[in-house]
Enzyme design. Structure first.
Site, PDB file in Angstrom:
ATOM      1  N   HIS A   1      51.376  34.637   3.142  1.00 28.60           N
ATOM      2  CA  HIS A   1      52.708  34.054   3.358  1.00 28.60           C
ATOM      3  C   HIS A   1      53.585  34.048   2.110  1.00 28.60           C
ATOM      4  CE1 HIS A   1      51.627  32.777   7.389  1.00 28.60           C
ATOM      5  NE2 HIS A   1      50.450  32.498   6.882  1.00 28.60           N
TER       6      HIS A   1
ATOM      7  N   LYS B   1      53.570  40.063   8.140  1.00 25.34           N
ATOM      8  CA  LYS B   1      54.413  38.869   8.065  1.00 25.34           C
ATOM      9  C   LYS B   1      55.757  39.235   7.438  1.00 25.34           C
ATOM     10  CE  LYS B   1      50.505  36.067   8.891  1.00 25.34           C
ATOM     11  NZ  LYS B   1      49.214  35.627   8.420  1.00 25.34           N
TER      12      LYS B   1
ATOM     13  N   SER C   1      48.999  28.330   5.219  1.00 24.14           N
ATOM     14  CA  SER C   1      49.682  28.866   6.396  1.00 24.14           C
ATOM     15  C   SER C   1      50.159  27.790   7.364  1.00 24.14           C
ATOM     16  CB  SER C   1      48.789  29.872   7.116  1.00 24.14           C
ATOM     17  OG  SER C   1      47.520  29.315   7.372  1.00 24.14           O
TER      18      SER C   1
HETATM   19  C1  LIG Z   1      47.893  35.716   8.983  1.00 23.67           C
HETATM   20  C2  LIG Z   1      46.913  35.459   7.887  1.00 23.67           C
HETATM   21  C3  LIG Z   1      45.801  36.288   7.701  1.00 23.67           C
HETATM   22  C4  LIG Z   1      45.450  37.381   8.687  1.00 23.67           C
HETATM   23  O1  LIG Z   1      46.282  38.467   8.554  1.00 23.67           O
HETATM   24  P1  LIG Z   1      46.436  39.484   9.791  1.00 23.67           P
HETATM   25  O2  LIG Z   1      46.994  40.698   9.187  1.00 23.67           O
HETATM   26  O3  LIG Z   1      47.320  38.810  10.767  1.00 23.67           O
HETATM   27  O4  LIG Z   1      45.046  39.695  10.338  1.00 23.67           O
HETATM   28  C5  LIG Z   1      44.987  36.054   6.623  1.00 23.67           C
HETATM   29  N1  LIG Z   1      45.238  35.044   5.773  1.00 23.67           N
HETATM   30  C6  LIG Z   1      46.273  34.195   5.928  1.00 23.67           C
HETATM   31  C7  LIG Z   1      46.482  33.094   4.957  1.00 23.67           C
HETATM   32  C8  LIG Z   1      47.132  34.380   7.007  1.00 23.67           C
HETATM   33  O5  LIG Z   1      48.138  33.530   7.205  1.00 23.67           O
END
Ligand SMILES: *Cc1c(COP(=O)(O)O)cnc(C)c1O
Length: 412
Positions: A213, A245, A185
């Site tokens: 992602h 995302k 990330s």
């Molecule tokens: C954003 C993210 C999460 C958390 O997801 P949310 O739905 O925002 O709680 C978990 N793992 C990774 C790799 C992320 O980038």
């Protein structure tokens, strides 16, 4: 020292380290990609994870509106009580189909999905092997699982280091978990999923991929990095993705076998003990999935923006002296980090960009390792080529203003 003073002193330390975090309030969303921050001038958002621009897609908004009309705002209860609507159910089926698994389970956030699956799957004896740069929610999940079982079983392997992972797997009992981000990330690189999967097969470990992602952006029809790597459920029995995302909505899911999903329904506490996400959000997610699966132009627009950004930035790095002090990571994804190292410099370059109308992420420890503070620029299908060109020009200008010129070597 009273409690209030105790808090003040912790905050003062955070400020002294340049680690103090503050929020920007979005006052108004003007048009696609333009937002008014703190009631000042409009800025182009280059830090959102809405990689395909689906959060504002007319069809997605309409789907949410229709479900809102039908069900109201809140789901009213957890999935196991009365919070599981037909929108949630159909969304789970669509996610299972898209990822090529028997079933999928919807959770309210990705953070909770990781805590739920790792605490539910980690037994008392198995090890949990985790990439050093995995997302914070995975690290927290592993720590909780290890604390609950009362054994020292949580081990972090060096980032994408297969030799280190193999050494650890040799000592790990069968059904140990290997957990990796699909796309990291803060760095934007992809994990070597095929090689990790092969090691997991060899040592009878269970490979868990967090594709927060990758899902929506990578692979045929946007099914994610596991599919892009040509891997199946046999290689990656536990696949986790998020919906906040690239999907542009909210929530997360875990996809896998019938037995995996039933195990999670019985034992994953963050699934059991929380309110189901709003039905309107589930309906919006469902509509986004259809757009992702059927529209080639969305991912093509994102990929073209990534190509524009990476070629322009590489040219600057070769030709300008003040770019010599920044480090680019070899990312081919929407996440494009520019490492400046020092927290103060990073904050000041990010502020110059904001003043010039570009909102980028300024990421500092502990989110990234010490000494690697960075700008985290995220690209979206909704950016135009000229917005990206303008961002890079502003970045170039900010670096000239901020970076001390490299020391000359005249005396050599
Ligand atoms: C954003 C993210 C999460 C958390 O997801 P949310 O739905 O925002 O709680 C978990 N793992 C990774 C790799 C992320 O980038």
């Amino acid at each position: 020292m009273n409690f209030e003073q105790h808090l003040q002193s912790r905050l003062a330390q955070q400020k002294a380290a340049n680690w103090y975090r503050q929020r920007n309030t979005i006052a108004h969303q003007t048009s696609l990609g333009q937002q008014l921050v703190d009631h000042t001038m409009p800025v182009v958002n280059f830090c959102s994870n809405d990689y395909l621009g689906l959060s504002v897609h007319p069809k997605v908004k309409a789907a949410a509106g229709q479900a809102l009309h039908e069900f109201g705002v809140g789901s009213g209860a957890s999935h196991l009580v009365s919070g599981h609507s037909h929108y949630h159910h159909t969304l789970e089926q669509a996610l299972a189909q898209m990822t090529g698994r028997a079933r999928a389970l919807l959770l309210s956030t990705g953070y909770m999905a990781n805590v739920g699956l790792i605490t539910a799957l980690a037994g008392k004896t198995q090890h949990i092997l985790c990439d050093k740069l995995n997302h914070a929610s995975i690290i927290d999940a592993c720590q909780l699982a290890a604390a609950k079982n009362g054994v020292k079983q949580f081990i972090r392997y060096r980032h994408c280091d297969l030799a280190h992972l193999e050494q650890l797997l040799q000592k790990a009992p069968p059904h140990s978990l290997v957990v990796s981000d699909g796309v990291f990330s803060m760095d934007g690189n992809c994990a070597p999923l095929g090689s990790i999967a092969a090691l997991c097969q060899k040592y009878h470990a269970v490979f868990v991929v967090d594709d927060a992602h990758g899902f929506g952006c990578l692979g045929d029809q946007g099914a994610g990095s596991v599919q892009a790597a040509g891997l199946s459920e046999r290689d990656v029995p536990v696949y986790m993705g998020t919906l906040g995302k690239a999907v542009g909505g909210f929530g997360a899911f875990i996809a896998g076998s019938e037995a995996l999903i039933e195990t999670l329904i019985q034992f994953a506490r963050p699934y059991i003990y929380t309110t189901a996400l709003p039905p309107a959000v589930a309906a919006a997610n469902l509509q986004s999935l259809q757009l992702i699966a059927h529209s080639k132009t969305l991912r093509a627009a994102l990929n073209s923006n990534i190509a524009i950004f990476t070629t322009r930035i590489a040219a600057h790095c070769q030709h300008s002296a003040h770019w010599q002090q920044v480090t680019l990571l070899p990312s081919q994804t929407a996440i494009q980090p520019i490492i400046l190292g020092c927290e103060k410099t990073t904050m000041s370059v990010a502020q110059s960009l904001m003043d010039a109308g570009f909102w980028v992420g300024a990421i500092r420890p502990p989110t990234v390792p010490k000494g690697t503070a960075r700008l985290r620029i995220t690209l979206s299908a909704s950016h135009s080529a000229s917005q990206i060109e303008a961002l890079i020009a502003a970045l170039d200008h900010a670096l000239v203003q901020t970076m001390t010129p490299p020391a000359s070597h005249n005396d050599e």
